[in-house]
Design an enzyme around this catalytic site. Structure first.
Site, mmCIF file in Angstrom:
data_model
loop_
_atom_site.group_PDB
_atom_site.id
_atom_site.type_symbol
_atom_site.label_atom_id
_atom_site.label_comp_id
_atom_site.label_asym_id
_atom_site.label_seq_id
_atom_site.Cartn_x
_atom_site.Cartn_y
_atom_site.Cartn_z
ATOM 1 N N LYS A 110 4.770 10.105 7.812
ATOM 2 C CA LYS A 110 4.581 9.701 9.208
ATOM 3 C C LYS A 110 5.612 10.360 10.149
ATOM 4 O O LYS A 110 5.498 11.543 10.458
ATOM 5 C CB LYS A 110 4.600 8.171 9.289
ATOM 6 C CG LYS A 110 3.400 7.528 8.538
ATOM 7 C CD LYS A 110 3.407 6.020 8.650
ATOM 8 C CE LYS A 110 2.425 5.380 7.709
ATOM 9 N NZ LYS A 110 1.045 5.390 8.164
ATOM 10 N N TYR B 230 0.862 -1.189 0.000
ATOM 11 C CA TYR B 230 0.000 0.000 0.000
ATOM 12 C C TYR B 230 0.890 1.228 0.000
ATOM 13 O O TYR B 230 1.875 1.284 0.760
ATOM 14 C CB TYR B 230 -0.920 0.004 1.220
ATOM 15 C CG TYR B 230 -1.789 1.236 1.346
ATOM 16 C CD1 TYR B 230 -1.536 2.193 2.341
ATOM 17 C CD2 TYR B 230 -2.840 1.477 0.466
ATOM 18 C CE1 TYR B 230 -2.327 3.336 2.453
ATOM 19 C CE2 TYR B 230 -3.637 2.613 0.579
ATOM 20 C CZ TYR B 230 -3.373 3.542 1.581
ATOM 21 O OH TYR B 230 -4.153 4.673 1.682
ATOM 22 N N ASP C 3 9.360 3.054 -0.743
ATOM 23 C CA ASP C 3 8.324 3.755 0.014
ATOM 24 C C ASP C 3 8.623 3.506 1.499
ATOM 25 O O ASP C 3 8.219 2.492 2.050
ATOM 26 C CB ASP C 3 6.943 3.232 -0.380
ATOM 27 C CG ASP C 3 5.859 3.872 0.470
ATOM 28 O OD1 ASP C 3 4.664 3.640 0.168
ATOM 29 O OD2 ASP C 3 6.186 4.578 1.435
HETATM 30 P P1 KE4 Z 1 -0.702 8.748 4.098
HETATM 31 O O1 KE4 Z 1 -1.251 9.404 2.807
HETATM 32 O O2 KE4 Z 1 -1.770 7.979 4.832
HETATM 33 O O3 KE4 Z 1 0.053 9.742 4.979
HETATM 34 O O4 KE4 Z 1 0.420 7.700 3.650
HETATM 35 C C1 KE4 Z 1 0.071 6.684 2.745
HETATM 36 C C2 KE4 Z 1 1.049 5.535 2.928
HETATM 37 C C3 KE4 Z 1 2.074 5.398 2.013
HETATM 38 N N1 KE4 Z 1 2.982 4.399 2.131
HETATM 39 C C4 KE4 Z 1 2.920 3.519 3.160
HETATM 40 C C5 KE4 Z 1 3.939 2.425 3.248
HETATM 41 C C6 KE4 Z 1 1.893 3.622 4.131
HETATM 42 O O5 KE4 Z 1 1.839 2.723 5.137
HETATM 43 C C7 KE4 Z 1 0.937 4.647 4.017
HETATM 44 C C8 KE4 Z 1 -0.208 4.799 4.998
HETATM 45 N N2 KE4 Z 1 -0.311 3.782 5.991
HETATM 46 C C9 KE4 Z 1 -1.614 3.566 6.562
HETATM 47 C C10 KE4 Z 1 -1.522 2.408 7.569
HETATM 48 N N3 KE4 Z 1 -1.231 1.192 6.950
HETATM 49 C C11 KE4 Z 1 -2.164 4.807 7.181
HETATM 50 C C12 KE4 Z 1 -3.416 4.592 8.004
HETATM 51 C C13 KE4 Z 1 -4.651 4.996 7.260
HETATM 52 O O6 KE4 Z 1 -4.754 4.736 6.051
HETATM 53 O O7 KE4 Z 1 -5.531 5.560 7.938
#
Ligand code: KE4
Length: 429
Positions: free
Chosen positions: A267, A144, A239
């Protein structure tokens, strides 16, 4: 069962927010419950709407590596806010943040700040397409990278065939620019390059997977991807939104010794405020507007409060012994999970990289989505509900990593240990 006040708030939330939340995983749907509404949090403790305290392992899905409401981070935010919250104009702090990032990730000679991990991966992929002049991207099944259309793609029928939408609203033509392969499957990656190598702009990968649960890279996996990309003129994008600054200060590329062509951060880099970044060598980053033709922009990119929170967080993470401490906390949590599952006679494979950890209700190692998809979701749901009942707020999905922090002290771990017995008993059913 979630507390009454949270349940009442959730009912109100469902009137005005889709699914009662602003991000789907928060809804607790995959564990058949409703979410704890948070009143406040400090250190390893999260306080629910009814005042009940929980040991928290969601940690805002990674950013809260110092623990919640760290006083020095709060002070940095307050100080920055006293001078204004957003200018739409450059600030010195953004220079210093980019220098901090380059010091931690030396290949990131230049970086561009954005406001989320999604924007970081979107920017990096558009840059890769603009730099190579190619359209196809390769991602892992179960990986993801945020909500960009061409990343919400499930594997096509054949392994190296182009993808199909994994969300409504993603046009098939967009999904068809993405090839999905399995994590830790170098033969699958080779097949994709053998078939479409001259069309592939980039391979984007979580160098430590967290979004299928915690799955580490097997020997040769990251090196092999880098070699394939180099051989075919494609870019390898790490990523590190989740694992950056977590599995090592320099992320997975420091821990495993493989340097990508571009890196995405999020994050932790924002210290709990909205921030992300992507970057790499000047030869590639010089393509980014206004220097080059690849357009990407953002009203709040490099926001001074996020920069202040992020820089203070990185400063505190540079303290001697930080990652040894995180390793020790992660190892103790892992040992507790293994011992409690064994004691209860429950089949559970615990996988951890540093302070990222997942108990998979599966017999044997989880090395890709193939195995992750076989996990017993119902057993995880019973385990999760019992953990919550006994005061532990664990990520509400079998396919997520948990995020212990530097604030998870002996007291927090003792409370966690006390919850594990009943939780694995409930898991047993
Ligand atoms: P954000 O757009 O949510 O800041 O980041 C996306 C993203 C990109 N790459 C990786 C490896 C990630 O884990 C994420 C977002 N992670 C999720 C949890 N698995 C955020 C939680 C959510 O979607 O509410």
């Amino acid at each position: 069962m979630t507390d009454e006040r949270s349940r009442a708030l959730y009912a109100e939330a469902c009137e005005v927010l889709p699914g009662g939340v602003n991000s789907p995983v928060r809804a607790f749907k995959s564990v058949g419950s409703t979410p704890v509404f948070v009143k406040e949090a400090r250190g390893a403790t999260l306080v629910g709407a009814d005042g009940r305290e929980y040991v928290d392992y969601v940690g805002s899905w990674g950013p809260m590596i110092l623990g919640h409401a760290h006083p020095e981070v709060l002070a940095a935010i307050t100080d920055a806010a006293s001078r204004g919250t957003s200018f739409g104009a450059p600030t010195e702090g953004e220079i210093r943040m980019a220098e901090d990032i380059r010091a931690a990730y030396p290949h990131m000679e230049m970086s561009r700040m954005v406001s989320s991990g999604t924007e970081a991966t979107m920017g990096a992929l558009r840059l890769a397409r603009g730099y190579t002049g190619r359209s196809v991207v390769v991602k892992c099944i179960g990986g993801y990278h945020g909500g960009a259309d061409y990343l919400l793609v499930k594997a096509g029928s054949g392994l190296a065939t182009l993808g199909e939408p994994d969300s409504a609203g993603v046009p098939p033509a967009i999904a068809a620019t993405t090839i999905s392969i399995h994590y830790n499957d170098l033969d699958g990656a080779k097949a994709a390059f053998a078939e479409r190598g001259d069309e592939i702009a980039a391979v984007i990968i979580e160098p430590v997977a967290g979004n299928m649960g915690c799955v580490g890279p097997e020997a040769g996996w990251l090196e092999g991807l880098k070699a394939l990309c180099d051989a075919h003129g494609a870019l390898l994008i790490f990523d590190e939104v989740m694992c950056g600054f977590r599995v090592a200060y320099g992320g997975a590329q420091e821990r495993f010794g493989v340097t990508p062509h571009l890196t995405c951060l999020g994050k932790i880099v924002g210290g709990g405020l909205p921030a992300g970044a992507y970057g790499g060598p000047k030869t590639i980053m010089s393509k980014v507007a206004p220097l080059g033709p690849v357009y990407q922009a953002g009203t709040l990119s490099g926001n001074p409060l996020a920069v202040a929170a992020g820089r203070k967080t990185l400063e505190l993470l540079r303290a001697p012994g930080t990652y040894e401490k995180l390793e020790a906390i992660g190892a103790e949590l892992e040992a507790m999970l293994v011992a409690a599952a064994k004691e209860a006679g429950v089949t559970c494979t615990v996988q951890r990289v540093g302070a990222m950890i997942t108990p998979f209700f599966h017999d044997g190692a989880v090395r890709s989505w193939r195995e992750a998809d076989q996990c017993d979701r119902a057993t995880f749901g019973r385990w999760h509900a019992a953990m919550l009942e006994h005061g532990v707020h664990w990520p509400p999905s079998q396919f997520e990593a948990a995020f212990p922090s530097l604030a998870h002290d002996a007291d927090a771990l003792a409370k966690t240990r006390a919850a594990l017995g009943p939780a694995f008993a409930a898991a047993r059913g």
